[in-house]
Design a protein around this motif. Structure first.
Motif, PDB file in Angstrom:
ATOM      1  N   LEU A   1       0.670  -1.359  -0.149  1.00 36.56           N
ATOM      2  CA  LEU A   1       0.303  -0.147   0.027  1.00 36.56           C
ATOM      3  C   LEU A   1       1.193   1.511  -0.003  1.00 36.56           C
ATOM      4  O   LEU A   1       0.924   1.939   0.546  1.00 36.56           O
ATOM      5  CB  LEU A   1      -0.486  -0.143   1.305  1.00 36.56           C
ATOM      6  N   PRO A   2       1.312   1.631  -0.856  1.00 32.42           N
ATOM      7  CA  PRO A   2       2.674   3.487  -1.441  1.00 32.42           C
ATOM      8  C   PRO A   2       1.899   4.218  -1.084  1.00 32.42           C
ATOM      9  O   PRO A   2       2.237   5.226  -0.879  1.00 32.42           O
ATOM     10  CB  PRO A   2       3.433   2.826  -2.699  1.00 32.42           C
ATOM     11  N   GLN A   3       0.829   3.804  -1.475  1.00 30.89           N
ATOM     12  CA  GLN A   3      -0.097   5.430  -1.663  1.00 30.89           C
ATOM     13  C   GLN A   3      -0.313   5.599   0.318  1.00 30.89           C
ATOM     14  O   GLN A   3      -0.964   7.424   0.321  1.00 30.89           O
ATOM     15  CB  GLN A   3      -1.478   5.311  -2.141  1.00 30.89           C
ATOM     16  N   VAL A   4      -0.582   4.836   0.915  1.00 29.97           N
ATOM     17  CA  VAL A   4      -0.676   5.172   2.007  1.00 29.97           C
ATOM     18  C   VAL A   4      -0.265   5.813   3.386  1.00 29.97           C
ATOM     19  O   VAL A   4       0.808   5.756   3.014  1.00 29.97           O
ATOM     20  CB  VAL A   4      -1.161   3.808   3.242  1.00 29.97           C
ATOM     21  N   ARG A   5      -0.820   6.638   4.015  1.00 30.26           N
ATOM     22  CA  ARG A   5       0.143   7.699   5.042  1.00 30.26           C
ATOM     23  C   ARG A   5       0.388   6.215   5.985  1.00 30.26           C
ATOM     24  O   ARG A   5      -0.777   6.377   6.440  1.00 30.26           O
ATOM     25  CB  ARG A   5      -0.480   9.278   4.588  1.00 30.26           C
ATOM     26  N   TYR A   6       1.432   6.090   6.796  1.00 25.99           N
ATOM     27  CA  TYR A   6       2.645   5.887   7.826  1.00 25.99           C
ATOM     28  C   TYR A   6       2.846   6.903   9.043  1.00 25.99           C
ATOM     29  O   TYR A   6       3.456   7.452   8.794  1.00 25.99           O
ATOM     30  CB  TYR A   6       2.959   5.122   8.053  1.00 25.99           C
ATOM     31  N   ILE A   7       1.850   6.845  10.151  1.00 27.64           N
ATOM     32  CA  ILE A   7       2.814   7.743  11.342  1.00 27.64           C
ATOM     33  C   ILE A   7       3.317   6.391  12.653  1.00 27.64           C
ATOM     34  O   ILE A   7       2.444   5.714  12.705  1.00 27.64           O
ATOM     35  CB  ILE A   7       1.645   8.516  11.848  1.00 27.64           C
ATOM     36  N   ASN A   8       4.321   6.881  12.674  1.00 26.05           N
ATOM     37  CA  ASN A   8       4.546   6.064  14.528  1.00 26.05           C
ATOM     38  C   ASN A   8       4.940   7.219  15.417  1.00 26.05           C
ATOM     39  O   ASN A   8       5.232   8.145  15.321  1.00 26.05           O
ATOM     40  CB  ASN A   8       6.367   5.274  14.375  1.00 26.05           C
ATOM     41  N   MET A   9       3.909   7.157  16.038  1.00 28.11           N
ATOM     42  CA  MET A   9       3.701   7.406  17.584  1.00 28.11           C
ATOM     43  C   MET A   9       3.394   6.522  18.678  1.00 28.11           C
ATOM     44  O   MET A   9       4.171   5.742  18.814  1.00 28.11           O
ATOM     45  CB  MET A   9       1.961   7.810  17.898  1.00 28.11           C
TER      46      MET A   9
END
Length: 510
Positions: free
Chosen positions: A291-299
């Motif tokens: 899913l390269p179009q998804v935005r990923y965040i580490n919290m």
């Protein structure tokens, strides 16, 4: 008018989008108007039980939308809610209720027997009876007027190092402040659909609940059993049109390790945020490939600071053995590092991660000694009261102000004369393709490191690989291959259970 109560979110959205689905699950669903109506009636029923205001109300939770409605009902009564996992051992429940002396216990159908076993602590109220109670607007107005934004909204109980549960008290203000920030950071709108994974007694669920109420988004409670069938889980996410996931890293890793993303990736996702445990680059790369179009965040953030205190949007490639930073502070929060003498440490040097700001919890319910030990005066400020929270986590900050989590302080060991972070060993070995989950333990008495893992790599081959990847003093002494890694109720690896099995010699429980 300024926001002063978490109910402001529900009321504003119910007035604007009354017929839009708010909470959706397998057994039932509620529109925003239905949530408001049922919660107000439950609030009246609770108010009738006792004239007491601003008290704790225990709520049995079992991943049903009705639980989320009950939380709002407790707030309408001018109280604060305490989620209790209905699968929790009865002795632990009794310990918590003895500490709380709650106003009431709210339960659902099928939970009568357990509720009755706790009836000596407080009155019992079935949620459906509360949802149909006569509405008394004057009672609600009176109760609401007495609540300040600094009053508690909920208490979450976590395990204590001594085995005694700790009740972390979160205020309306701290959660409102966090939700105002995260709704903007994740760009939440009424078009979004949250795919809830986190249990309601876990603080990560707050990232789904209150941003959904604030923005008019829909919260879908993903069935717990679906996480054992990844393809079914993805199909359900597509059916409901899930766009946002705020998941524990362990669940994120689980789906990556299953191989389902290569066969069928969720079609409607636009954002995935992880937390709770260290995010592994190998599993992140599998998600990004699918899913390269998804935005990923580490919290990152312990329950004691509201929900999260740092965030790191993923904007570059990471090698499989590279640690993922936890980033910079969320709005209205400060994170910094102190050494053992409580002095600030420079960039590049490890220190204990400390937090100050609006998200800090009020403390631990009824445990003043633990509160005073963890929530202390900022040693950098000798002039006026200024609380900080000592997380007990070790981290390092680079020259640009970006933090990277290392390990718990009790995860730092001295082995063969070297100071070692067990988390570093885990990060390096997690890059081995055949491994899925990994936990490293230290036997201080025998000066031995144990590596417990799941995956196809046999212990002898893994030991050879470890010798090639790690300095000699960091190579584990023992390797234990499991079919499945034990997890605690919050979805984290159950390290105390692993220590019992492999260091104290009682592996029968695995």
């Amino acid at each position: 008018m300024p926001l002063t109560n978490l109910l402001d979110y529900l009321e504003r959205t119910a007035a604007r989008l009354p017929d839009k689905p708010a909470f959706v699950g397998e057994d039932c669903q509620f529109t925003f108007q239905q949530v408001r109506d049922a919660a107000q009636r439950l609030g009246c029923a609770l108010a009738q039980l006792s004239p007491r205001r601003n008290g704790p109300v225990a709520v049995f939770v079992d991943r049903t939308p009705a639980n989320l409605v009950a939380f709002q009902g407790v707030l309408y009564a001018g109280h604060y809610y305490v989620p209790l996992d209905k699968q929790m051992p009865l002795a632990r429940m009794r310990s918590i209720l003895e500490t709380l002396q709650p106003v009431a216990l709210v339960y659902s159908a099928g939970e009568e027997e357990t509720a009755q076993a706790l009836s000596d602590f407080c009155p019992l109220l079935k949620d459906t009876a509360g949802f149909s109670h006569p509405l008394q607007e004057e009672v609600l107005a009176q109760r609401r007027a007495g609540v300040l934004d600094t009053d508690p909204a909920y208490i979450l109980f976590t395990s204590g190092s001594t085995g005694v549960p700790k009740g972390i008290v979160a205020s309306h203000h701290s959660i409102l402040d966090f939700c105002e920030w995260i709704a903007q950071a994740e760009e939440i709108t009424e078009e979004d659909v949250f795919g809830n994974q986190a249990p309601f007694y876990f603080d990560a669920s707050v990232k789904d609940l209150y941003p959904a109420l604030r923005c008019g988004a829909t919260l879908v409670v993903l069935p717990k059993k679906s996480f054992s069938f990844p393809l079914v889980l993805v199909e359900q996410m597509d059916t409901w049109g899930v766009t946002v996931l705020n998941w524990a890293a362990s669940a994120f890793h689980l789906l990556a390790n299953s191989g389902v993303l290569e066969k069928r990736a969720p079609a409607t996702l636009r954002l995935v945020a992880t937390g709770g445990e260290s995010l592994r680059a190998k599993q992140l790369n599998r998600w990004r490939a699918a899913l390269p179009q998804v935005r990923y965040i580490n919290m990152y953030g312990p329950t004691e600071i509201g929900v999260d205190c740092t965030w790191y949007p993923i904007q570059r490639e990471f090698a499989d053995d590279e640690p993922i930073p936890i980033g910079r502070a969320c709005a209205n929060m400060e994170v910094f590092l102190l050494d053992q003498e409580m002095r600030p440490v420079p960039p590049g040097q490890a220190g204990e991660l400390c937090v100050r700001g609006s998200g800090l919890a009020q403390g631990y319910f009824g445990q003043w000694d633990k509160t005073q030990a963890a929530f202390i005066q900022d040693p950098r400020n000798p002039y006026y009261p200024d609380r900080i929270y000592r997380t007990g986590d070790l981290a390092v900050m680079d020259e640009e102000g970006v933090f990277t989590f290392l390990t718990r302080q009790d995860g730092q060991i001295k082995h063969m004369g070297y100071r070692i972070e067990l988390g570093e060993i885990e990060t390096v070995l997690s890059s081995v393709p055949a491994l899925e989950e990994i936990a490293c333990l230290f036997d201080g008495e025998k000066d031995r490191i144990h590596c417990v893992y799941t995956g196809a790599e046999d212990p002898k081959t893994l030991a050879k690989t470890a010798r090639a990847l790690l300095p000699r003093y960091m190579v584990p002494n023992f390797y234990h291959q499991l079919e499945a890694m034990p997890h605690n109720p919050n979805g984290k690896i159950d390290r105390p259970k692993l220590k019992e099995a492999f260091i104290h010699g009682t592996p029968d429980g695995l």
